[in-house]
Scaffold this motif. Structure first.
Motif, short mmCIF file in Angstrom:
data_model
loop_
_atom_site.label_atom_id
_atom_site.label_comp_id
_atom_site.label_asym_id
_atom_site.label_seq_id
_atom_site.Cartn_x
_atom_site.Cartn_y
_atom_site.Cartn_z
N LEU A 59 -3.02 5.09 14.10
CA LEU A 59 -4.32 5.75 14.03
C LEU A 59 -4.23 7.19 14.55
O LEU A 59 -4.82 8.11 13.96
CB LEU A 59 -5.36 4.98 14.85
N VAL A 60 -3.51 7.38 15.65
CA VAL A 60 -3.34 8.73 16.19
C VAL A 60 -2.65 9.63 15.17
O VAL A 60 -3.05 10.77 14.94
CB VAL A 60 -2.56 8.69 17.53
N GLU A 61 -1.61 9.10 14.51
CA GLU A 61 -0.91 9.87 13.49
C GLU A 61 -1.84 10.21 12.32
O GLU A 61 -1.82 11.33 11.79
CB GLU A 61 0.31 9.10 13.00
N ALA A 98 -6.65 16.12 10.74
CA ALA A 98 -7.01 17.40 11.37
C ALA A 98 -6.14 18.54 10.82
O ALA A 98 -6.66 19.63 10.53
CB ALA A 98 -6.86 17.29 12.89
N ASN A 99 -4.87 18.28 10.67
CA ASN A 99 -3.96 19.31 10.14
C ASN A 99 -4.32 19.68 8.70
O ASN A 99 -4.34 20.86 8.33
CB ASN A 99 -2.50 18.86 10.22
N ARG A 100 -4.60 18.67 7.89
CA ARG A 100 -4.98 18.94 6.49
C ARG A 100 -6.31 19.70 6.44
O ARG A 100 -6.47 20.64 5.65
CB ARG A 100 -5.11 17.63 5.71
N ALA A 101 -7.26 19.29 7.25
CA ALA A 101 -8.56 19.96 7.25
C ALA A 101 -8.41 21.43 7.65
O ALA A 101 -9.04 22.31 7.04
CB ALA A 101 -9.52 19.25 8.21
N GLU A 102 -7.57 21.69 8.64
CA GLU A 102 -7.37 23.07 9.08
C GLU A 102 -6.64 23.91 8.03
O GLU A 102 -7.04 25.03 7.73
CB GLU A 102 -6.57 23.08 10.39
N SER A 103 -5.59 23.35 7.45
CA SER A 103 -4.80 24.14 6.50
C SER A 103 -5.46 24.26 5.12
O SER A 103 -5.11 25.14 4.35
CB SER A 103 -3.39 23.54 6.34
N GLU A 104 -6.43 23.39 4.82
CA GLU A 104 -7.08 23.41 3.51
C GLU A 104 -8.57 23.69 3.62
O GLU A 104 -9.37 23.24 2.79
CB GLU A 104 -6.80 22.07 2.80
N ARG A 138 -16.98 21.55 1.77
CA ARG A 138 -15.57 21.84 2.00
C ARG A 138 -14.78 20.54 2.07
O ARG A 138 -15.25 19.54 2.61
CB ARG A 138 -15.36 22.61 3.30
N TRP A 139 -13.58 20.55 1.50
CA TRP A 139 -12.64 19.42 1.61
C TRP A 139 -12.47 19.03 3.08
O TRP A 139 -12.46 17.86 3.43
CB TRP A 139 -11.32 19.82 0.97
N SER A 140 -12.34 20.04 3.94
CA SER A 140 -12.12 19.79 5.37
C SER A 140 -13.30 19.03 5.98
O SER A 140 -13.12 18.15 6.83
CB SER A 140 -11.88 21.09 6.13
N HIS A 141 -14.51 19.35 5.52
CA HIS A 141 -15.70 18.66 6.04
C HIS A 141 -15.66 17.17 5.63
O HIS A 141 -15.95 16.29 6.44
CB HIS A 141 -16.95 19.35 5.49
N TRP A 142 -15.28 16.93 4.39
CA TRP A 142 -15.15 15.55 3.91
C TRP A 142 -14.04 14.82 4.66
O TRP A 142 -14.22 13.68 5.10
CB TRP A 142 -14.87 15.56 2.40
N MET A 143 -12.91 15.48 4.84
CA MET A 143 -11.78 14.85 5.53
C MET A 143 -12.15 14.50 6.97
O MET A 143 -11.85 13.41 7.46
CB MET A 143 -10.57 15.80 5.50
N TRP A 170 -12.53 7.22 12.11
CA TRP A 170 -11.27 6.72 12.67
C TRP A 170 -11.18 7.00 14.17
O TRP A 170 -10.60 6.22 14.91
CB TRP A 170 -10.08 7.33 11.93
N LYS A 171 -11.78 8.12 14.60
CA LYS A 171 -11.80 8.43 16.03
C LYS A 171 -12.61 7.37 16.78
O LYS A 171 -12.21 6.91 17.86
CB LYS A 171 -12.38 9.82 16.28
N ARG A 172 -13.75 6.96 16.22
CA ARG A 172 -14.53 5.89 16.84
C ARG A 172 -13.73 4.59 16.87
O ARG A 172 -13.77 3.83 17.84
CB ARG A 172 -15.86 5.68 16.11
N ASP A 173 -12.98 4.33 15.78
CA ASP A 173 -12.13 3.13 15.76
C ASP A 173 -11.09 3.19 16.88
O ASP A 173 -10.84 2.18 17.55
CB ASP A 173 -11.43 3.00 14.40
N LEU A 174 -10.50 4.35 17.08
CA LEU A 174 -9.51 4.52 18.14
C LEU A 174 -10.16 4.30 19.51
O LEU A 174 -9.57 3.63 20.38
CB LEU A 174 -8.88 5.92 18.06
N GLU A 175 -11.34 4.82 19.70
CA GLU A 175 -12.06 4.62 20.97
C GLU A 175 -12.36 3.13 21.19
O GLU A 175 -12.23 2.62 22.31
CB GLU A 175 -13.35 5.43 20.98
N ARG A 176 -12.76 2.43 20.13
CA ARG A 176 -13.01 0.99 20.22
C ARG A 176 -11.73 0.25 20.63
O ARG A 176 -11.74 -0.64 21.46
CB ARG A 176 -13.51 0.44 18.89
N LEU A 177 -10.62 0.64 20.00
CA LEU A 177 -9.34 0.00 20.30
C LEU A 177 -8.94 0.24 21.75
O LEU A 177 -8.52 -0.69 22.45
CB LEU A 177 -8.26 0.51 19.34
N ASP A 178 -9.07 1.48 22.21
CA ASP A 178 -8.71 1.80 23.59
C ASP A 178 -9.56 1.00 24.58
O ASP A 178 -9.06 0.53 25.60
CB ASP A 178 -8.86 3.30 23.86
N ASP A 179 -10.84 0.83 24.26
CA ASP A 179 -11.71 0.05 25.13
C ASP A 179 -11.33 -1.42 25.11
O ASP A 179 -11.29 -2.09 26.15
CB ASP A 179 -13.17 0.24 24.69
#
Length: 195
Positions: A68-70, A76-82, A100-105, A112-121
């Motif tokens: 998930l982190v990857e 984030a990298n794709r959103a920034e570069s595109e 913007r594509w970045s906004h959609w991404m 996924w960030k919320r999913d990661l937070e749920r997993l960490d909890d």
């Protein structure tokens, strides 16, 4: 030797084996004799199963977390570069305004960030060692559960033996986490199909 038989796939399960624990004890007895009966001293199948499930799920959570982190870093990298790419935004399967594509991404990355937070909890509640709780009411052998937890890399021990061997809350929580992650991947996939 027993572990190597499991690893190599040559361990033989027999009709009298109730489960993995009795199979291991039986096989160990075949190798070293009756002293193998002491294998479960201070443990029961109840606390062994509860411990095994937690150990396995903890490993799986670590692996899922790294993926998930990857994924989040890639998004984030794709959103920034595109950031200059434009695309149609949809509502109710109808093209609406340009986005913007970045906004959609990053929309999907937010999920996924919320999913990661749920997993960490969730991991906080998985990372609790029940071993030493016995079948339901502890045991008289004076195991140092704190030391055992440290050896098995648990952050803490359970505080109530009855709860320790019956608790499956963390499994239900993991299933909810996995369901939400699956839904979020499904939403992302549906968007990709539409586009």
């Amino acid at each position: 030797k027993v572990a190597k038989e499991w690893e190599s796939g040559c361990f033989s399960i027999k009709d009298g084996d109730e489960d993995i624990h009795t199979a291991n004890e039986r096989r160990l007895g075949e190798i070293i004799g009756s002293v193998a009966g002491k294998l479960h001293t201070g443990r029961s199948r109840n606390d062994q199963v509860a411990t095994d499930v937690r150990l396995w799920l903890k490993q799986e959570c670590v692996m899922i977390r790294s993926l998930l982190v990857e994924l989040l870093k890639t998004a984030a990298n794709r959103a920034e570069s595109e950031v200059d790419l434009l695309m149609p935004g949809y509502t109710h399967l109808q093209p609406a305004q340009a986005i913007r594509w970045s906004h959609w991404m990053l929309c999907h990355a937010s999920k996924w960030k919320r999913d990661l937070e749920r997993l960490d909890d969730l991991v906080k509640r998985v990372d609790v060692m029940p071993l030493g709780s016995g079948a339901l009411a502890g045991h008289p052998f004076g195991l140092d559960r704190e030391s055992l937890a440290k050896d098995l890399k648990f952050s803490r021990i359970t505080t109530n033996s009855l709860d320790a061997v019956s608790d499956r809350d963390f499994i239900a929580e993991f299933l909810f986490f996995a369901s939400m992650l699956g839904i979020h991947f499904s939403q992302w996939s549906e968007d990709l199909i539409i586009y």
